[in-house]
Scaffold this active site. Structure first.
Site, mmCIF file in Angstrom:
data_model
loop_
_atom_site.group_PDB
_atom_site.id
_atom_site.type_symbol
_atom_site.label_atom_id
_atom_site.label_comp_id
_atom_site.label_asym_id
_atom_site.label_seq_id
_atom_site.Cartn_x
_atom_site.Cartn_y
_atom_site.Cartn_z
ATOM 1 N NE ARG A 167 -5.109 2.990 -6.616
ATOM 2 C CZ ARG A 167 -4.228 3.965 -6.376
ATOM 3 N NH1 ARG A 167 -4.072 4.445 -5.159
ATOM 4 N NH2 ARG A 167 -3.512 4.453 -7.373
ATOM 5 C CE LYS A 207 -1.028 3.050 -14.939
ATOM 6 N NZ LYS A 207 -0.696 2.639 -13.553
ATOM 7 N NE ARG A 214 -6.978 0.531 -13.971
ATOM 8 C CZ ARG A 214 -6.318 1.679 -13.791
ATOM 9 N NH1 ARG A 214 -6.308 2.603 -14.714
ATOM 10 N NH2 ARG A 214 -5.671 1.883 -12.674
ATOM 11 N NE ARG A 231 -0.195 9.232 -6.214
ATOM 12 C CZ ARG A 231 -0.628 8.540 -7.265
ATOM 13 N NH1 ARG A 231 -0.140 8.802 -8.446
ATOM 14 N NH2 ARG A 231 -1.522 7.600 -7.119
HETATM 15 P P1 AP5 Z 1 2.625 7.861 -11.057
HETATM 16 O O1 AP5 Z 1 3.384 8.369 -12.218
HETATM 17 O O2 AP5 Z 1 1.459 8.641 -10.575
HETATM 18 O O3 AP5 Z 1 2.215 6.333 -11.276
HETATM 19 P P2 AP5 Z 1 0.930 5.733 -11.987
HETATM 20 O O4 AP5 Z 1 1.335 4.407 -12.529
HETATM 21 O O5 AP5 Z 1 0.361 6.735 -12.941
HETATM 22 O O6 AP5 Z 1 0.044 5.571 -10.683
HETATM 23 P P3 AP5 Z 1 -1.490 5.877 -10.446
HETATM 24 O O7 AP5 Z 1 -1.691 5.685 -8.974
HETATM 25 O O8 AP5 Z 1 -1.903 7.176 -11.010
HETATM 26 O O9 AP5 Z 1 -2.067 4.687 -11.252
HETATM 27 P P4 AP5 Z 1 -3.443 4.057 -11.186
HETATM 28 O O10 AP5 Z 1 -3.362 3.101 -12.313
HETATM 29 O O11 AP5 Z 1 -3.834 3.484 -9.881
HETATM 30 O O12 AP5 Z 1 -4.370 5.335 -11.314
HETATM 31 P P5 AP5 Z 1 -5.409 5.795 -12.398
HETATM 32 O O13 AP5 Z 1 -5.499 7.250 -12.268
HETATM 33 O O14 AP5 Z 1 -5.137 5.200 -13.725
HETATM 34 O O15 AP5 Z 1 3.682 7.644 -9.878
HETATM 35 C C1 AP5 Z 1 3.266 7.255 -8.596
HETATM 36 C C2 AP5 Z 1 4.194 7.936 -7.567
HETATM 37 O O16 AP5 Z 1 5.513 7.423 -7.722
HETATM 38 C C3 AP5 Z 1 4.283 9.459 -7.750
HETATM 39 O O17 AP5 Z 1 4.345 10.082 -6.502
HETATM 40 C C4 AP5 Z 1 5.606 9.630 -8.530
HETATM 41 O O18 AP5 Z 1 6.218 10.863 -8.255
HETATM 42 C C5 AP5 Z 1 6.428 8.464 -7.994
HETATM 43 N N1 AP5 Z 1 7.380 7.959 -8.991
HETATM 44 C C6 AP5 Z 1 7.192 7.833 -10.330
HETATM 45 N N2 AP5 Z 1 8.284 7.321 -10.906
HETATM 46 C C7 AP5 Z 1 9.184 7.102 -9.907
HETATM 47 C C8 AP5 Z 1 10.506 6.579 -9.878
HETATM 48 N N3 AP5 Z 1 11.137 6.174 -10.989
HETATM 49 N N4 AP5 Z 1 11.118 6.483 -8.671
HETATM 50 C C9 AP5 Z 1 10.500 6.893 -7.530
HETATM 51 N N5 AP5 Z 1 9.251 7.417 -7.493
HETATM 52 C C10 AP5 Z 1 8.605 7.511 -8.671
HETATM 53 O O19 AP5 Z 1 -6.764 5.079 -11.866
HETATM 54 C C11 AP5 Z 1 -7.366 5.457 -10.646
HETATM 55 C C12 AP5 Z 1 -8.698 4.724 -10.510
HETATM 56 O O20 AP5 Z 1 -9.592 5.137 -11.568
HETATM 57 C C13 AP5 Z 1 -8.644 3.197 -10.626
HETATM 58 O O21 AP5 Z 1 -8.342 2.583 -9.393
HETATM 59 C C14 AP5 Z 1 -10.070 2.889 -11.102
HETATM 60 O O22 AP5 Z 1 -10.987 2.947 -10.038
HETATM 61 C C15 AP5 Z 1 -10.378 4.050 -12.040
HETATM 62 N N6 AP5 Z 1 -9.999 3.768 -13.441
HETATM 63 C C16 AP5 Z 1 -9.076 4.431 -14.184
HETATM 64 N N7 AP5 Z 1 -8.978 3.914 -15.412
HETATM 65 C C17 AP5 Z 1 -9.855 2.875 -15.449
HETATM 66 C C18 AP5 Z 1 -10.186 1.926 -16.456
HETATM 67 N N8 AP5 Z 1 -9.573 1.929 -17.673
HETATM 68 N N9 AP5 Z 1 -11.117 0.989 -16.154
HETATM 69 C C19 AP5 Z 1 -11.738 0.967 -14.943
HETATM 70 N N10 AP5 Z 1 -11.459 1.843 -13.942
HETATM 71 C C20 AP5 Z 1 -10.520 2.795 -14.204
#
Ligand code: AP5
Length: 202
Positions: free
Chosen positions: A147, A15, A90, A129
């Site tokens: 997660r 994402k 979410r 990562r």
């Molecule tokens: P990346 O692009 O970072 O993927 P992502 O889907 O953004 O993953 P995140 O881990 O950031 O998602 P998340 O939903 O857990 O985190 P968030 O910050 O929202 O890619 C991941 C890896 O893969 C990278 O190394 C990238 O280079 C690689 N990659 C990408 N594309 C690729 C491809 N095509 N091929 C190979 N490799 C690839 O949330 C974190 C925490 O915050 C949550 O757990 C929760 O505690 C809290 N939180 C956030 N939002 C909320 C909400 N709305 N409600 C409640 N809690 C929340």
């Protein structure tokens, strides 16, 4: 018109990576609740210190906290071409709150892209990562699996909410970053063409 997109999918589905490419191409405003929360933690604000307790164990932060953050960002944003919501909503409560907030701006969600990646690939990406990102929630396979479980238990049902509104589109999110982006671009362009030739309200 504003074009509002949700990038929806499990942790590690790409994402954040795809959001950057979409912003460069379409000049949309990126609203990532994960980035906002990490910024609060870095600044050691009371909100950040409270959110850290949930994030460090891979759990979702309470709805009211993230809804208030999104609300204030939407209020502060002017003159944009549209919004990319990354990691929000979410829960169904967050999705309903988002609809109300957008209605206040006389707009709505236009497209929800569901990023599909097999679970073992998600774990592989996040462990890789974690070696360099320093993100505490990438620190162990156990937290990563929590997660992913939170996603399947609480977040993936939100896809039905958007499917019922005919806004959900699945994207095969494996392959190179460029290949995934090309699939996303096709969907955005197609939806935008539909909206502008047959305007819908809002
Ligand atoms: P990346 O692009 O970072 O993927 P992502 O889907 O953004 O993953 P995140 O881990 O950031 O998602 P998340 O939903 O857990 O985190 P968030 O910050 O929202 O890619 C991941 C890896 O893969 C990278 O190394 C990238 O280079 C690689 N990659 C990408 N594309 C690729 C491809 N095509 N091929 C190979 N490799 C690839 O949330 C974190 C925490 O915050 C949550 O757990 C929760 O505690 C809290 N939180 C956030 N939002 C909320 C909400 N709305 N409600 C409640 N809690 C929340």
């Amino acid at each position: 018109m504003l074009f509002n997109l949700i990038l929806f999918g499990p942790p590690g589905s790409g994402k954040g990576t795809q959001s950057q490419l979409i912003i460069d191409h379409y000049q949309f405003t990126h609203l990532s609740t994960g980035d906002m929360l990490r910024s609060e933690i870095e600044r050691r604000t009371p909100l950040g210190l409270e959110a850290k307790k949930f994030m460090d164990r891979g759990a979702l932060v309470p709805d009211e906290v993230v809804i208030a953050m999104i609300s204030s960002r939407l209020d502060a944003s002017t003159g944009t071409k549209g919004f990319i919501f990354d990691g929000f909503p979410r829960t169904t409560a967050q999705a309903r709150a988002l609809d109300k907030l957008l209605a206040l701006k006389s707009t709505a969600i236009h497209l929800v892209l569901l990023m599909e990646v097999p679970e073992e690939e998600l774990i592989k990406r996040l462990l890789l990562r974690g070696q360099t990102s320093g993100r505490s929630d990438d620190a162990s396979e156990e937290i990563i699996r929590t997660r992913i479980a939170e996603y399947y238990n609480k977040t993936s049902p939100v896809a039905d909410y958007y499917a019922q509104q005919h806004k959900l589109q699945a994207i095969q999110a494996v392959g190179t970053v460029e290949e995934v982006f090309n699939r996303i671009r096709q969907q955005i362009d197609k939806r935008f063409a539909e909206l502008t030739s047959h305007p819908v309200s809002p």
